[in-house]
Design a protein around this motif. Structure first.
Motif, short mmCIF file in Angstrom:
data_model
loop_
_atom_site.label_atom_id
_atom_site.label_comp_id
_atom_site.label_asym_id
_atom_site.label_seq_id
_atom_site.Cartn_x
_atom_site.Cartn_y
_atom_site.Cartn_z
N THR A 1 48.52 -22.28 19.63
CA THR A 1 47.84 -22.69 20.87
C THR A 1 48.60 -23.79 21.60
OG1 THR A 1 46.46 -24.18 19.56
CG2 THR A 1 45.56 -22.03 20.04
N VAL A 2 49.20 -24.73 20.86
CA VAL A 2 49.91 -25.83 21.52
C VAL A 2 51.17 -25.32 22.20
CG1 VAL A 2 51.40 -26.62 19.62
CG2 VAL A 2 50.46 -28.26 21.20
N LEU B 1 47.13 -34.29 24.97
CA LEU B 1 47.04 -35.16 23.80
C LEU B 1 46.17 -34.53 22.71
CD1 LEU B 1 47.73 -37.90 22.49
CD2 LEU B 1 45.65 -38.82 23.57
N VAL B 2 44.99 -34.02 23.11
CA VAL B 2 44.09 -33.40 22.13
C VAL B 2 44.73 -32.16 21.52
CG1 VAL B 2 41.86 -32.26 21.80
CG2 VAL B 2 42.01 -34.32 23.21
N VAL C 1 47.94 -31.52 21.10
CA VAL C 1 49.01 -31.91 20.18
C VAL C 1 48.44 -32.49 18.89
CG1 VAL C 1 50.94 -33.50 19.84
CG2 VAL C 1 50.72 -32.27 22.00
N LEU C 2 47.47 -33.42 19.02
CA LEU C 2 46.90 -34.04 17.83
C LEU C 2 46.18 -33.01 16.95
CD1 LEU C 2 45.47 -37.39 19.26
CD2 LEU C 2 47.55 -37.05 17.92
N SER C 3 45.43 -32.09 17.56
CA SER C 3 44.71 -31.09 16.77
C SER C 3 45.67 -30.11 16.12
CB SER C 3 43.68 -30.36 17.62
OG SER C 3 44.29 -29.71 18.73
N ALA C 4 46.78 -29.79 16.81
CA ALA C 4 47.79 -28.90 16.21
C ALA C 4 48.42 -29.55 14.98
CB ALA C 4 48.86 -28.54 17.23
N MET C 5 48.72 -30.84 15.08
CA MET C 5 49.31 -31.52 13.94
C MET C 5 48.29 -31.67 12.81
SD MET C 5 52.35 -31.72 14.86
CE MET C 5 52.09 -30.33 15.98
N ALA C 6 46.99 -31.81 13.17
CA ALA C 6 45.95 -31.87 12.14
C ALA C 6 45.85 -30.54 11.41
CB ALA C 6 44.61 -32.23 12.77
N VAL C 7 45.94 -29.44 12.16
CA VAL C 7 45.92 -28.11 11.53
C VAL C 7 47.13 -27.96 10.61
CG1 VAL C 7 46.04 -25.62 11.91
CG2 VAL C 7 44.59 -27.03 13.37
N SER C 8 48.29 -28.42 11.06
CA SER C 8 49.50 -28.33 10.23
C SER C 8 49.33 -29.13 8.95
CB SER C 8 50.72 -28.85 11.01
OG SER C 8 50.97 -28.05 12.15
N PHE C 9 48.74 -30.32 9.06
CA PHE C 9 48.55 -31.16 7.88
C PHE C 9 47.61 -30.50 6.88
CE2 PHE C 9 46.38 -34.43 5.45
CZ PHE C 9 47.43 -35.21 5.00
N GLY D 1 42.04 -23.50 23.58
CA GLY D 1 43.02 -23.92 22.58
C GLY D 1 42.54 -25.13 21.80
N MET D 2 41.98 -26.12 22.50
CA MET D 2 41.46 -27.30 21.81
C MET D 2 40.31 -26.93 20.87
SD MET D 2 41.54 -30.35 24.69
CE MET D 2 40.58 -29.46 25.90
#
Length: 495
Positions: free
Chosen positions: A41-42, A208-209, A211-219, A417-418
């Motif tokens: 989505t990002v 911003l949301v 990007v941050l949520s995509a990185m949270a999903v990756s983590f 996406g968010m």
């Protein structure tokens, strides 16, 4: 190099390298499938450039694997019956590892090639169930004893309900955003916002949301899916070089002492209920049929020998402050005894004659018992994290297009996406807390589908049908493939 692994000869080194290559290939293809979903989505919403997104995703996957522990890893491993786990360093154990990996890689690569967001979790678990049941047939005992059914039910239920939760929660979050800011730019699709012929980036806060949520999903993906590869590598290492990896030789003296205390506490629990438990926990049938006097008999856990097992474990650990003080044979023996006692504690925990407080106490004891066997060296964690990250960089494009454009009849909006990414991060994060493997692919895809329905965009029936078919077929196909591979391998690989 051989000394680093504790490998006795070149042939075992070659076999080990091949097995590790299989595992890391599985994780590499997992990067195609599941990690690509984490940045789908990002990338589609132009919040980040593709290669910046996948590089950052790789970093957060690495951190997720590094910090996520090994709870999910051993939840997967313990789908196998305890008899296969304690005999994994035999020819049959080697055949098991190669068979389940070959089946998982074959199905994962095939679905990725056609751009279908299939689940690596479903594939791996189906492959494990296939070899477990085939092992039961090969040894001529009931198929029901071929897998750990309680663990299997818990995992399968999480895999079934997590996409449903993703669908409804994703749709609910989108509806909340539409009610809060009905006319905001976040409800527009990327292709509707152009400047000079180029698609504009999302508004700052939306970006911003995203990007941050995509990185949270990756983590959370790294801390969930990455652990599956960790569990497989540990099976491989225990199978080929048991002297070095059957137990955690870096366990502290305090951990060793806790293991001893847990064994003594378990003995007292067993003695209090011995009469009733002996009636319920019947001896198991022979693990192998008697074909000749030279047929090797594999080690078997027997509840009737629980007291003897505890006494043997306490004797092996007597005066030991570090497990590296044990010789190779005693390390293998200690691992077998710990796994057998853990299995017995699991069975006793289901006994209706034991009070709730005592069952909770048994669960705590199980954690102490398995602390010396459920671990992973840092190099294993780093290898899995790198394989996931590299797979993401190479194969992200097919899955990104499917998630962004082919699930709904209209392109995905920023708000969709968010909503989908926040849903995926929450769902997988909760699953991690309970050591349950879930599918990043299905949680995110169903989250996107939920937002499409909530937005009244409609769904592409062909894409949804392909995803559902892959969802339904993954279990039986991976089970069938691993069963066939395992049966063939068992014909040529000696026990």
């Amino acid at each position: 190099m051989l000394e680093f692994f504790g490998i006795p000869d070149a042939w075992i080194a070659f076999s080990l390298a091949l097995a590790l290559f299989f595992v890391l290939t599985f994780e590499f293809i997992n990067g195609f499938h599941d990690t690509a979903n984490a940045v789908a989505t990002v990338i589609y919403t132009r919040a980040m450039s593709p290669y910046r997104a996948v590089i950052l995703s790789g970093i957060f996957n690495f951190l997720g694997v590094l910090l996520g522990g090994v709870g999910v890893a051993y939840a997967i491993v313990h789908l196998l019956p305890v008899e296969l786990l304690i005999n994994v360093n035999t020819g049959r154990g080697t055949a098991m590892v190669f068979s389940l990996l070959a089946a998982a890689i074959a199905w994962n690569f095939g679905t990725w090639y056609f751009g279908i967001p299939a689940s690596s979790s479903h594939t791996l678990i189906g492959s494990i169930l296939g070899v477990g049941m085939t092992n039961a047939l090969l040894n001529e005992f009931p198929v029901a004893q071929g897998i750990n059914w309680q663990k299997a039910i818990d995992i399968v239920m999480s895999l079934i309900f997590s996409p449903l939760a993703g669908f409804f929660i994703g749709g609910f979050i989108l509806l909340c955003l539409k009610r809060w800011r009905p006319g905001a730019k976040m409800h527009s699709a990327p292709e509707t916002r152009t400047e000079g012929g180029k698609v504009k980036k999302p508004p700052f806060w939306n970006r911003l949301v995203l990007v941050l949520s995509a990185m949270a999903v990756s983590f959370v993906h790294g801390s969930n899916d990455g652990q599956k590869g960790i569990g497989l590598i540990m099976l491989v290492l225990i199978g080929f070089v048991p002297a070095q990896y059957v137990v955690n030789m870096n366990a502290t003296p305090y951990q060793v002492e806790r293991t001893r205390d847990a064994a003594m506490h378990m003995q007292r629990t067993y003695e209090r209920h011995q009469t009733r438990l002996d009636e319920i926990l019947k001896p198991k049938p022979p693990l192998l049929k008697e074909t000749s006097s030279s047929t090797p008999q594999l080690y078997r856990c027997e509840t009737a020998h629980t007291t003897e097992t505890i006494q043997s474990l306490l004797q092996n650990l007597k005066g030991i402050k570090n497990l590296s003080e044990l010789d190779a044979e005693r390390r293998v023996q200690v691992r077998r005894e710990l796994l057998c006692l853990d299995d017995m504690a699991r069975q006793v925990g289901k006994f209706s004659g034991i009070e709730r407080a005592e069952k909770d106490d048994l669960n705590r004891l199980r954690k102490d018992l398995t602390a010396a066997t459920e671990y992973a060296p840092i190099w294993v964690i780093v290898a899995v994290a790198l394989a996931l990250g590299l797979g993401t960089i190479v194969g992200w494009r097919r899955v990104v297009i499917t998630v962004g454009e082919r699930i709904g009849k209209q392109g995905m909006t920023y708000a969709q996406g968010m909503s989908a990414q926040i849903t995926a991060a929450l769902a997988i994060g909760v699953a991690n807390l309970y050591h349950l493997p879930v599918s990043t692919t299905h949680v995110l895809s169903s989250g996107v589908a939920g937002t499409m329905v909530a937005n009244r965009s409609g769904l592409h029936s062909a894409t949804v049908r392909s995803i559902l078919i892959a969802w339904v077929l993954t279990f039986p196909v991976s089970m069938m493939l691993s069963a066939i591979f395992f049966w063939l391998a068992a014909q040529v690989i000696p026990i």
